[in-house]
Design an enzyme around this catalytic site. Sequence first.
Site, PDB file in Angstrom:
ATOM      1  CG  LEU A 184      12.850 -10.271   7.066  1.00 26.45           C
ATOM      2  CD1 LEU A 184      14.103  -9.675   7.709  1.00 26.45           C
ATOM      3  CD2 LEU A 184      11.811  -9.164   6.875  1.00 26.45           C
ATOM      4  CG  LEU A 185       7.084 -13.730   8.169  1.00 29.65           C
ATOM      5  CD1 LEU A 185       6.395 -15.071   7.932  1.00 29.65           C
ATOM      6  CD2 LEU A 185       7.267 -13.519   9.671  1.00 29.65           C
TER       7      LEU A 185
ATOM      8  NE  ARG B  94       6.391   2.329   9.990  1.00 23.76           N
ATOM      9  CZ  ARG B  94       7.256   3.309  10.262  1.00 23.76           C
ATOM     10  NH1 ARG B  94       7.299   4.403   9.515  1.00 23.76           N
ATOM     11  NH2 ARG B  94       8.085   3.210  11.290  1.00 23.76           N
ATOM     12  CG  ASP B  95       2.211   0.045  10.302  1.00 23.79           C
ATOM     13  OD1 ASP B  95       2.641  -0.187   9.163  1.00 23.79           O
ATOM     14  OD2 ASP B  95       2.952   0.156  11.300  1.00 23.79           O
TER      15      ASP B  95
ATOM     16  CG  ASP C 273       4.920  -5.823  10.659  1.00 23.68           C
ATOM     17  OD1 ASP C 273       6.006  -6.184  11.126  1.00 23.68           O
ATOM     18  OD2 ASP C 273       4.605  -4.637  10.508  1.00 23.68           O
TER      19      ASP C 273
END
Length: 490
Positions: free
Chosen positions: A47-48, A169-170, A50
Site C-alpha cells: 500500500l502507498l 504527527r506530520d 501520503d
Amino acid sequence: MKKSINTKEYKSEYRILKSPEEIKKLHEKALSSAYRQTYHIQPVSGLLNDPNGFVYQKGKWHLFYQWCPWGAFHGMKHWYQISSDDLITWKNKGVFLRPNTYFDNRGVFSGSALVKDDDIYLYYTGIHGDQTTDMMASTCIAKLKEDGRSQKFSAPLFGPNPEYTREQRDPKILFDHNTNKYYILMGGQTKDLKGCILVYESEKHNSGWHFKGQLKVPGYEDFGSMWECPSLERISNQDVLIFCPQNLHLEDHGQGTNHNGYLIGSMDFNTLTFTPEGTFGLLDFGFDSYAAQCAANLDDDSKAILIAWMGLPGGTYPTDQEEWSGCLTLPRELTIRHKRLIQRPLPQILSLRGNRINPGLGILPAATEILIATYPQDFNMRLCCKGDGSGGILIDYNDKTQVFTMDRSGMTNRFNQEIGEVRSRILEHGLTSLRIFIDNSSIEIFVNDGDAVFSSRIFPEMNEHNYIVNECRSLHIYEMHSGIKESLVV
Ligand code: FRU
C-alpha cells in the site's frame, strides 16, 4: 491511531522489510494487475498513501511516500524513495526510512523536507509502541546523504506534547524570513477533540526546538476532530494554509468526512495567527485525493508544485484483492487566481503525449488525455462506458444551474459507496473547457483551465473503454506514453 498492539497483528503486518525477496511474489502479483498505472506513481507492492519529503534541489526532484510493503492495508509504514529530473518520469530508488529504531519501531509516518546549506533534511513522525505502552509520536529528522541513503539522527527533535491527545504527527518544516526562525507545523488534536495545528520554533534547523503554541485560525476553532498533514505555502505574496480536517461533513463533498483543503490569508508567526481571507476551499472535488504536499525549495514564488495521494483514509479499493493499493495524483502547478487556488497539469506532461486518436472511433486507450472546448450550453459525456453507451462515468454540466457533476455510479466496479458516488461544484463562470487524464485506474478532470479538479480512482472492466460526448466546440484525444518504469528496487 490504535492504542496497543495485539501479538498476531504485530507479527504479520508490523515487520520491517529486509530484502526484495520478501516481496517478490507480491510485486509480481501487482504487475499482473489490469489496473496497474502507466504514468502515475504507484507502490512496488502493498500500500502507498501520503507523499512525503517532496523537494527540489540542483535539478532533481526527490519524493518519498508512505509505504506498507506487505499488502493493501495500513501496516508497518516505511518511506519509499523515488526521484525525477522532470516530474514526469520517475525512478524507483528503494526504501529510504525503515522503522528500525526505538522511536519509530511501529512506523515511520509522514513528513516534509528542508534544504539547508546544500543538504536535504527530512522531518518525519516516528511512532513508537510495544505490547504494554500506548502509542507515542516523536518528531524525528534524517539527512539525505550524497549516496542517496538516509542517516537518521539518534534522538528525536521533540517528543509528544502532553497538553494534546496522542494524535500529533506530520511535521511540516519551514523557515520564516520575518522572524528569521525555523518552524515546524504539526497536525494535532486538542483534548476536547478538535483538530488543530501545533507550532514549534527554533533558531536552528536541527536542534533547540520548543513548543511555541497552537496556531490560531479565527473561524476554524471547531472544524473537524483532527487536522492531518498541515502545510503553509507562500504563493504570489499570499499565504496558503493546507490541511486535512477529519470527521467533518462539508456541503460540497458528499458523505465523505476526510477532506484536503486550504485557506488563503496571512500568517503571523509573532502572534501565531493565520488570518483567513475567505472560506475553506477543497483542493480537489473528486472522490480520491488526500494528504497533498508541495515541493520545498522552489525558486519561483509565483507558484507551488503539489502532489497528493489519490486515495482516502478508511477507503477500500478493488485492487485490495490483488494485495496492492494506492497511487499518487499527477504533480500539479498551483497558482492563485481571484483568491482561489488554480491547479494545472505541468507543461512537461506533453512529453508523454502519443498518437492522436480518431474521435469518431468512440473507444479510449487505457492511458489517455482528452481535451474538450465546450459551447456556452448544457454539456454531458460518458467516459469508460460500454459499447452501447450505457454505464461509465457521467460528466454533466447544467448551464442553467451552473452545476458541474461527476457521477461514478454507472461503473461496474463500485467501491467506497458510503461516501457517495456523485460530486458536484458550481461553476460561476460557466463551463468552457475540460482537460482529462485517464490512466488504467484513475481519472483527473481539470475544469476550466484548473479552476477545479476532480481526481478519482476508477476500475473499468474490459468492456468499459468507450465514450460518448454531446455537442462540443472541439475534441482531441491522445494516447499517453508510459512515464514510470516498474522495477523492484528495495
Ligand atoms: C494521512 C496519515 C498521516 C500519517 C500517515 C500514516 O493519510 O494518516 O497523518 O502520518 O497517514 O501513514
